[in-house]
Enzyme design. Structure first.
Site, mmCIF file in Angstrom:
data_model
loop_
_atom_site.group_PDB
_atom_site.id
_atom_site.type_symbol
_atom_site.label_atom_id
_atom_site.label_comp_id
_atom_site.label_asym_id
_atom_site.label_seq_id
_atom_site.Cartn_x
_atom_site.Cartn_y
_atom_site.Cartn_z
ATOM 1 N N LYS A 111 0.496 -1.199 0.191
ATOM 2 C CA LYS A 111 -0.053 -0.213 0.562
ATOM 3 C C LYS A 111 1.082 1.494 0.060
ATOM 4 O O LYS A 111 0.674 2.194 -1.100
ATOM 5 C CB LYS A 111 -1.352 0.017 1.496
ATOM 6 C CG LYS A 111 -1.927 -0.938 1.292
ATOM 7 C CD LYS A 111 -3.713 -0.669 0.261
ATOM 8 C CE LYS A 111 -4.358 -1.142 -0.131
ATOM 9 N NZ LYS A 111 -5.183 -2.372 1.128
ATOM 10 N N LYS A 194 -6.710 -12.096 -11.740
ATOM 11 C CA LYS A 194 -7.809 -12.006 -10.704
ATOM 12 C C LYS A 194 -8.741 -11.013 -10.888
ATOM 13 O O LYS A 194 -8.414 -9.800 -11.393
ATOM 14 C CB LYS A 194 -7.254 -11.869 -9.552
ATOM 15 C CG LYS A 194 -7.812 -12.143 -8.214
ATOM 16 C CD LYS A 194 -6.756 -11.394 -6.971
ATOM 17 C CE LYS A 194 -8.171 -11.143 -5.995
ATOM 18 N NZ LYS A 194 -7.914 -10.969 -4.555
ATOM 19 N N LYS A 197 -12.352 -5.816 -8.755
ATOM 20 C CA LYS A 197 -12.766 -3.720 -9.174
ATOM 21 C C LYS A 197 -11.257 -2.845 -8.587
ATOM 22 O O LYS A 197 -11.300 -1.859 -9.400
ATOM 23 C CB LYS A 197 -13.779 -3.583 -8.445
ATOM 24 C CG LYS A 197 -13.664 -3.408 -7.149
ATOM 25 C CD LYS A 197 -15.674 -3.993 -6.740
ATOM 26 C CE LYS A 197 -14.690 -3.598 -4.848
ATOM 27 N NZ LYS A 197 -16.116 -4.684 -4.809
#
Length: 331
Positions: A111, A194, A197
């Protein structure tokens, strides 16, 4: 009877990847275990959704949970923020968690790399809140994907550390839920491995998509120019189409298009039309149930309210006992 705890972040709508990766197995779990399924709205705050989006997303996920087959009579379904005890347990656990171990978490480092302008404390302490979600209900098992295995291991570490520090074998050490078979991995329509969204919304088939939307998305799916010789290996994009077809179509349909590919006679347009039709048929019962539930606001609120009551009852008992073990007492 074993206790199972699992949550999902409310970031929009559920897609086929969610269904095959989790929901289909949740439906089986609730028949054999005491299950707590929650919508992790606290966790989603690390991405700073607007209040309107957050409320809408929570409602969507709750509806789609039920439409996909989760039964409020068999499982406790609740919204994370309706159970404030999770915040207290997260705080209490954090007193025995070290900065260094949180900074080494693979998902945190990823992240930081992907969103350097939003490295907030919530991201760093994410594993502690996740541990609180799990330990709050004394879970025996937790269904986790590959990317969450480290978080579950940390939950075990935090539980064991608590037990050791306070010399009280209180928390269980939860294990990963074993579904007993190889999980179906649903790829994206954009050629990615994969369905996600977060990368490309058009690569996903949502459970709430209309038949027309499904058709348009599938017809735009990435493919290639086709094989030029028998036995030619499939590109990732074409392999994705076959994997999606294996998930929703009959074996006979898959076999037909496999033969067409091996004989260099495949027409991807025909394959996509068939895949779109089969996806529509597969999603249709859930889609119709979603439309029905959208008009039953009182029922959805009732499910959330009753689920929260059951979750709070379990959570209050845990917090009371943890406070006593730590030595926090009311004067």
């Amino acid at each position: 009877m074993k206790r199972v705890v699992s949550g999902i972040r409310p970031t929009g709508f559920l897609h086929l990847g969610n269904y095959f990766g989790a929901l289909r197995n949740f439906i089986k779990m609730q028949e054999e275990n005491e299950c707590f399924f929650f919508i992790a709205d606290y966790h989603s705050l690390t991405t700073h959704p607007t209040p309107t989006d957050l409320q809408s997303n929570v409602r969507n996920i709750l509806i789609e949970y039920i439409a996909a087959g989760l039964d409020p009579e068999k499982a406790t379904i609740y919204v994370q923020s309706d159970v404030p005890q999770v915040c207290e347990l997260s705080l209490l656990l954090s007193m025995n968690v070290y900065i260094g171990e949180l900074q080494r978490v693979a998902s945190f480092k990823e992240k930081v790399r992907r969103q350097p302008d939003n490295v907030n404390a919530g991201l760093l302490t994410y594993p502690v809140l996740m541990a609180a979600d799990i330990l709050l209900h004394h879970a025996d098992m937790v269904p986790v994907g590959k990317d969450q295995e480290q978080h579950l291991e940390m939950t075990r570490d935090f539980a064991q550390r608590f037990n050791h520090i306070y010399k009280h074998e209180y928390f269980k050490l939860p294990v990963a839920y074993n579904f007993g078979s190889e999980l179906v991995k649903i790829p994206g329509l954009d050629g990615s491995t994969k369905m996600s969204k977060s990368d490309n919304e058009n690569s996903c088939i949502y459970l709430s998509d209309t038949p027309e939307v499904i058709r348009k998305k599938v017809m735009k799916a990435v493919s290639d120019s086709g094989p030029t010789e028998p036995g030619q290996p499939k590109t990732q994009a074409v392999e994705n189409l076959f994997q999606l077809m294996k998930a929703v179509s009959t074996p006979e349909t898959v076999h037909y298009f496999e033969d067409q590919y091996q004989n260099c006679a495949i027409r991807y347009g025909d394959m996509k039309k068939q895949l779109a039709a089969d996806m529509t048929a597969f999603v249709q019962p859930v889609y119709e149930r979603i439309l029905e539930l959208r008009d039953k606001d009182d029922y959805i609120r009732k499910v959330a309210r009753e689920g929260a009551e059951r979750a709070r009852e379990s959570a209050a008992k845990t917090i009371k006992e943890v406070r006593e073990i730590i030595g926090i007492k009311s004067f």
